[in-house]
Design a protein around this motif. Structure first.
Motif: not given
Length: 529
Positions: A1-21, A516-523
């Motif tokens: 089993m590989g080491e379980v590494v949490k992805d710290e770069y998770q965000t609920d923000y969606v592109a354009g969610q603050d936009n006006i129309n 990049l360093s964090h992504e390498r650990k995840l992969l």
């Protein structure tokens, strides 16, 4: 089993969610209005008060050069070292877009797009003028080389290559890789602020991020205006040379208007039908022109200059990169500091555009292509154009030999004058400048629109139309405000816009390394690397 590494770069923000129309548009609430107002105020103010604008631009340029020359040069050195390190580090195996991502464009089309966007107009404008300027001591010589000598010729080519080699492409690579990684691998909006998520976390979607994006847009639009101004000057000089149309401000304004219209048409056709097609056409035309010069010009001398240019560049890159105790201060301030500011102000535009078309490439492949290959191609380009011009001067042939460098925008056409089929190749040169002009304006509007739409890549076309018009308006305002010293006004805008963004790029390097360093650990933990 590989080491379980949490992805710290998770965000609920969606592109354009603050936009006006409003009016069917899709605008990021703080970023678009702030940048649009700043740009419109600059254009209107410069057109209304050209003398005051020129005085302000010149004063700002001189203050920055005298106080921050070391900052630009040290920062550029850091970008080169950082990029080269990434090639050899284990993170080089990470693939943009994930382990299973495939490139969207062929390698040839990909390279054509990044190269056309990255340096097109500049290479046409300076490939002859810059080596000739150094060789004849038009405004200083690199490392105080003796002008009009064999050593002066070598340093002219090496010094030119220094400004068009690893350093500018490292600046582009840092921005492009940061944007591509955080967008394609982490699902964040394709905007400059995303690269700061490792450092600011979700605060990056607030005012710290708004400030970063506003600075990015301002730097981008003024960096673009610098190149568009050069393009208008050179195209006007070429038309005057061929057809006697005059190369005055009115003609330059007309060229900017015409090219802006063509850029609008390219915008309406989209990325595949517009920028991609134009970039491929440009690369073919540029290759044909370079081959013609190689065979119709002093072939053996050009081939020798390829070695002279590359070897002199490598041998002198360290002393040329030293920002302290320079004895060639006139050359250093007038050329190097301007170039570094110009590349940095261009970097949001070129970086984001390269990121848009680079999914599926590994970090190692990406850096190698963006950093090394363009540098090698540029050596050949500069040797062909600049080497031919220097050979003509040394042989006492042509106007550059008899009159010297009287007009930098005319230098390329004066070199063409001593080659066969002068009229044809001069016309091809004008077409190349204009198509590079269109490509840069179209690509730039794509990038600025993405930033001011909160990172969305499918914002309404009307917004890109607005930015295309604004790019042309700023270029026109700089030429009008600069008057007889339009070149100085153009340079001042690039230097002023480049300074604050240099600090942002330095911080971006740290954020990218952390990501990049964090992504390498995840992969590694998932067995995918």
């Amino acid at each position: 089993m590989g080491e379980v590494v949490k992805d710290e770069y998770q965000t609920d923000y969606v592109a354009g969610q603050d936009n006006i129309n409003p009016f069917g548009l899709d605008l990021h609430a703080p970023v678009f209005p702030i940048t649009a107002i700043l740009v419109v105020v600059f254009v209107v103010g410069t057109l209304m008060f050209p003398e005051g604008a020129k005085e302000l631009l010149d004063g700002t340029k001189n203050a920055i050069i005298n106080n921050f020359d070391w900052f630009f040069v040290l920062s550029a050195n850091i970008f080169v070292v950082f990029c080269i390190a990434l090639i050899f580090m284990p993170v080089g195996k990470i693939r943009l877009g994930g382990p299973d991502a495939k490139p969207e464009f062929s390698t040839l089309s990909w390279f054509a797009m990044l190269f056309a966007a990255g340096m097109g107009i500049g290479l046409m404008f300076w490939a002859v003028a810059e080596p000739v300027a150094y060789y004849t001591d038009w405004y200083g010589t690199p490392l105080n080389a003796e002008p009009n000598t064999a050593e002066g010729a070598r340093m002219a080519m090496g010094g030119t290559m220094y400004h068009w080699g690893l350093h500018p492409w490292a600046v582009y690579a840092v921005v492009a890789l940061s944007l591509a990684f955080f967008s394609f691998n982490k699902g964040m909006p394709l905007t400059i602020r995303s690269a700061f998520f490792p450092l600011l976390k979700d605060r990056v979607w607030g005012w710290p991020g708004h400030i970063i994006d506003v600075l990015a847009v301002v730097a981008t639009i003024f960096g673009l205006a610098t190149s568009l101004g050069f393009g208008a000057q050179q195209a006007a000089s070429g038309l005057d040379y061929l057809f006697g149309t005059s190369a005055g401000i009115n003609v330059q304004m007309a060229i900017i208007t015409g090219v802006t219209f063509l850029a609008l048409l390219s915008v309406l056709r989209g990325l595949d039908g517009g920028v991609k097609v134009l970039s491929n056409i440009n690369m073919i035309l540029a290759a044909v022109l370079l081959l013609f010069i190689l065979f119709a010009g002093p072939t053996m001398a050009i081939l020798e200059y390829v070695w002279v240019t590359s070897s002199t560049y490598v041998a002198n890159v360290v002393p040329l990169s030293n920002p302290f105790g320079r004895e060639d201060e006139t050359w250093f301030h007038g050329w190097t500091v301007f170039y570094w500011a110009w590349w940095i102000s261009w970097s949001p535009f070129v970086g984001m555009f390269i990121a848009r078309v680079s999914s599926g490439r590994t970090v190692r492949e990406f850096i190698t292509a963006v950093l090394i290959i363009p540098t090698l191609i540029t050596v050949v380009w500069m040797s062909g154009f600049g080497g031919t011009a220097l050979e003509q001067i040394q042989a006492g042939v042509g106007e550059l030999a008899s009159e010297g460098l009287t007009d930098v925008s005319l230098a390329m056409f004066q070199m063409f004058e001593n080659l066969p089929f002068t009229g044809i190749i001069s016309f091809v040169g004008i077409v190349l400048v204009l198509v590079f002009f269109v490509t840069s304006s179209d690509s730039g509007s794509l990038v600025i629109d993405s930033i001011t739409a909160g990172g969305k890549t499918d914002a309404p076309t009307a917004q890109r139309v607005f930015w295309v018009v604004m790019e042309g308006a700023i270029a026109a305002a700089l030429i009008f405000g600069g008057g007889s010293d339009a070149l100085g006004a153009i340079q001042a805008s690039a230097i002023s816009a480049g300074l604050p963004f240099t600090a942002i790029l330095l911080v971006m390097c740290w954020g990218l390394f952390k990501g990049l360093s964090h992504e390498r650990k995840l992969l590694l933990a998932e067995g995918k690397l």
